[in-house]
Design a protein around this motif. Structure first.
Motif, PDB file in Angstrom:
ATOM      1  N   ALA A  65      53.887  -6.277  41.356  1.00 45.19           N
ATOM      2  CA  ALA A  65      54.033  -7.396  40.521  1.00 45.19           C
ATOM      3  C   ALA A  65      52.801  -8.073  40.024  1.00 45.19           C
ATOM      4  O   ALA A  65      52.614  -8.824  38.659  1.00 45.19           O
ATOM      5  N   GLN A  66      52.098  -8.051  41.409  1.00 39.46           N
ATOM      6  CA  GLN A  66      50.079  -8.669  40.923  1.00 39.46           C
ATOM      7  C   GLN A  66      49.620  -7.342  39.935  1.00 39.46           C
ATOM      8  O   GLN A  66      48.975  -8.344  39.087  1.00 39.46           O
ATOM      9  N   VAL A  67      49.770  -6.130  40.654  1.00 37.04           N
ATOM     10  CA  VAL A  67      48.882  -5.542  39.920  1.00 37.04           C
ATOM     11  C   VAL A  67      49.834  -5.618  38.252  1.00 37.04           C
ATOM     12  O   VAL A  67      48.715  -4.969  37.013  1.00 37.04           O
ATOM     13  N   GLY A  68      50.414  -5.289  38.272  1.00 35.36           N
ATOM     14  CA  GLY A  68      51.055  -5.544  37.296  1.00 35.36           C
ATOM     15  C   GLY A  68      51.073  -6.439  35.858  1.00 35.36           C
ATOM     16  O   GLY A  68      49.867  -6.334  34.525  1.00 35.36           O
ATOM     17  N   CYS A  69      50.543  -7.510  36.088  1.00 36.80           N
ATOM     18  CA  CYS A  69      50.480  -9.144  36.092  1.00 36.80           C
ATOM     19  C   CYS A  69      48.599  -8.786  35.634  1.00 36.80           C
ATOM     20  O   CYS A  69      47.969  -9.141  34.789  1.00 36.80           O
ATOM     21  N   VAL A 212      61.882 -15.039  31.001  1.00 33.51           N
ATOM     22  CA  VAL A 212      62.383 -13.517  30.981  1.00 33.51           C
ATOM     23  C   VAL A 212      62.715 -13.111  32.609  1.00 33.51           C
ATOM     24  O   VAL A 212      62.147 -13.170  33.246  1.00 33.51           O
ATOM     25  N   ARG A 213      63.617 -12.668  32.834  1.00 32.79           N
ATOM     26  CA  ARG A 213      63.860 -12.112  34.287  1.00 32.79           C
ATOM     27  C   ARG A 213      63.171 -10.703  34.336  1.00 32.79           C
ATOM     28  O   ARG A 213      63.329  -9.744  33.964  1.00 32.79           O
ATOM     29  N   VAL A 214      62.651  -9.869  35.374  1.00 33.23           N
ATOM     30  CA  VAL A 214      61.904  -8.679  35.570  1.00 33.23           C
ATOM     31  C   VAL A 214      61.967  -8.464  37.094  1.00 33.23           C
ATOM     32  O   VAL A 214      62.137  -8.921  37.608  1.00 33.23           O
ATOM     33  N   ASP A 215      61.906  -6.876  36.976  1.00 33.86           N
ATOM     34  CA  ASP A 215      61.977  -6.425  38.624  1.00 33.86           C
ATOM     35  C   ASP A 215      60.743  -6.471  38.547  1.00 33.86           C
ATOM     36  O   ASP A 215      60.103  -5.829  38.377  1.00 33.86           O
ATOM     37  N   GLY A 216      60.003  -7.245  39.688  1.00 34.90           N
ATOM     38  CA  GLY A 216      58.797  -7.092  39.564  1.00 34.90           C
ATOM     39  C   GLY A 216      58.665  -6.193  40.613  1.00 34.90           C
ATOM     40  O   GLY A 216      57.496  -6.269  41.032  1.00 34.90           O
ATOM     41  N   ALA A 221      57.497  -2.384  33.642  1.00 34.36           N
ATOM     42  CA  ALA A 221      57.945  -3.670  33.357  1.00 34.36           C
ATOM     43  C   ALA A 221      57.299  -5.222  33.487  1.00 34.36           C
ATOM     44  O   ALA A 221      56.950  -6.081  32.287  1.00 34.36           O
ATOM     45  N   VAL A 222      56.662  -5.451  34.830  1.00 31.96           N
ATOM     46  CA  VAL A 222      55.652  -6.624  34.581  1.00 31.96           C
ATOM     47  C   VAL A 222      54.835  -6.427  34.185  1.00 31.96           C
ATOM     48  O   VAL A 222      54.626  -7.409  33.391  1.00 31.96           O
TER      49      VAL A 222
END
Ligand SMILES: Cc1ncc(C[n+]2csc(CCOP(=O)(O)OP(=O)(O)O)c2C)c(N)n1
Length: 351
Positions: A65-69, A212-216, A221-222
Motif C-alpha cells: 500500500a505504501q510502496v505502490g503509492c 475506489v476500493r483497492v486490494d491494498g 493495483a495500488v
C-alpha cells in the motif's frame, strides 16, 4: 459496493487480460523496497524492546500500500503521511537513520528529504486532511502541476476533519487524492465498530467524488489506481477517495498488546495474502528474481539497516534549548523567556 481493484492475486498470478502498468525493472525495484521496509520494521521493533528507540508504530503487512503509492507520485507533489507511512518515506528519500531519529525524539527526525514535499508523519489523527486540502487549493490557485496525496487510517474517517476535508475539496475541485489505509483496526477498535457502511470507498459518493476500493496488498493495483487518481487531479478534474484494503500484522504501536483484542487466526488469514510473498511469487515465476538474489538483497538490507542504526545512535541528542529555536526563523520574546525558564528548571532539577 464491495468489489475492488485487484491485478495481482495472492498466489502471484495476474489475469491474462490485465495490462501490467509497470515495467519489469520497476516491479523488481518495488520488491526490493518492500523487503527493505519489512526488515527495517522488524529491526525497529526489536530496538524499541531494547530501549534504544521510543514508541514505534509497526507497518508490516502494509508495504504494498505504501510502496505502490510512493511510486505513483511526481517530484513536486505534496505528501501528507501519518506516523505509519514509513516505507513510503523511504521510497521518497527519507533515510532510515532520520526515521530512527524520529523514534528517538530527535528534532531532525521530522526533516523532509531535500527537494521533496514530504511532511512529517502526523500523529494528531486526521488533522492532516484539511491541511492537505489547503495545500492542494494553493496548487490550484498558483496553477502549478502539483497534486496532493494525503494518508489516514480507517479510524480517522470517524473524525470531523475527514468530512470537512473531503467536502471542501470536492466543492473547490482541489487537486488531491485521499488515501485511506484500511488496516481494519484503530488500536483495539475494529472496522465494524468504526462505520456502518460496507466500505470506506462508498463514502465518496456523499461528497460528489469517485471512490475506489483497492486490494491494498497488491502493489500493482495500488500503483495503477493512485497514479490515475493523481493524473485526474492534475487534469483539474478534482479529488478521489481511495480505500486500500490491507492489514497490520503487529501491534498498533509498541505500547499495545493486540492479543487482547483480536484473534491470532485473523492475523494468520491475512498473512496468506501477504504483499511481499505474492510479488515474490510473481517475479520468480517470470524469472525476474530467484533465491540467490533474495539472499544477496536481504544481506545488503541488513547491512544498510545496521549502518542506519549506528548513524542514528552516533547523532547527538536534541538539546532542550533547540526545541525553542526551531519554531520561527527568529525567536519571539515569549520563546526566549520560555527557553530561559526551561533551562533554569533543568538546572534546578539537576537534569
Ligand atoms: C485526535 C486524536 N485522537 C486520538 C488519538 C490516539 N490515537 C492514536 S492512533 C489511534 C487509532 C488510529 O487508527 P487509524 O486512523 O485507523 O490508523 P492506524 O493507526 O490503524 O494506522 C488513536 C485513537 C490521536 N493520536 N489523535
Amino acid at each position: 459496493m464491495t468489489e475492488w481493484v485487484q491485478l495481482l492475486a495472492p498466489d502471484g498470478t495476474v489475469h491474462p487480460d490485465v495490462a501490467i502498468p509497470l515495467l519489469d525493472e520497476q516491479l523488481v525495484d518495488m520488491y526490493r523496497w518492500m523487503v527493505l521496509a519489512r526488515l527495517f520494521d522488524q529491526r525497529a521493533l526489536s530496538l524499541q524492546r531494547q530501549g534504544r528507540i521510543g514508541t514505534y508504530a509497526p507497518f508490516s503487512g502494509q508495504e504494498a500500500a505504501q510502496v505502490g503509492c510512493a511510486f505513483a507520485v511526481e517530484k513536486d507533489d505534496w505528501i501528507f503521511p501519518t506516523y505509519r507511512e514509513v516505507a513510503l518515506g523511504f521510497v521518497l528519500g527519507k533515510s532510515m537513520s532520520t526515521t530512527l531519529l524520529y523514534a528517538m525524539g530527535h528534532l531532525h527526525g521530522t526533516r523532509s528529504p531535500e527537494g521533496v514535499n514530504l511532511l512529517p508523519g502526523q500523529i494528531m489523527l486526521a488533522t492532516q486532511i484539511p491541511q492537505a486540502v489547503g495545500a492542494a487549493w494553493a496548487s490550484k490557485i498558483r496553477g502549478d502541476r502539483a497534486a496532493t496525496l494525503v494518508f489516514f487510517g480507517d479510524g480517522s474517517t470517524s473524525k470531523g476533519d475527514f468530512h470537512e476535508g473531503l467536502n471542501f475539496a470536492a466543492v473547490i475541485s482541489a487537486p488531491i487524492v485521499f488515501v485511506c489505509m484500511n488496516n481494519h483496526w484503530a488500536i483495539s477498535t475494529p472496522l465494524s465498530k468504526q462505520t456502518a457502511t460496507a466500505t470506506i470507498a462508498e463514502k465518496a459518493a456523499a461528497y460528489g467524488m469517485p471512490g475506489v476500493r483497492v486490494d491494498g496488498n497488491d502493489v500493482m493495483a495500488v500503483y495503477a489506481v493512485t497514479k490515475e487518481a493523481l493524473e485526474r487531479a492534475r487534469r483539474g478534474e478534482g479529488p478521489t477517495l481511495i480505500e486500500l484494503v490491507t492489514y497490520r500484522y503487529g501491534p498498533h504501536t509498541t505500547s499495545d498488546d493486540p492479543t487482547r483484542y483480536r484473534d491470532e487466526a485473523e492475523v494468520q488469514e491475512w498473512m496468506q495474502k501477504d504483499p511481499i510473498q505474492r510479488l515474490y511469487r510473481y517475479l520468480t515465476h517470470r524469472g525476474l528474481w530467484d533465491e540467490e538474489k533474495e539472499e544477496a538483497h536481504r544481506q545488503q538490507c541488513r547491512e544498510q539497516i545496521q549502518a542506519a542504526v549506528e548513524e542514528a545512535e552516533r547523532t547527538a541528542r536534541t538539546r532542550l534549548s533547540e526545541v525553542f529555536e526551531v519554531v520561527y526563523g527568529e525567536m519571539t520574546e515569549d520563546l526566549v523567556r520560555q527557553q530561559r525558564e526551561a533551562e533554569q528548571f533543568r538546572r534546578e532539577e539537576g537534569r
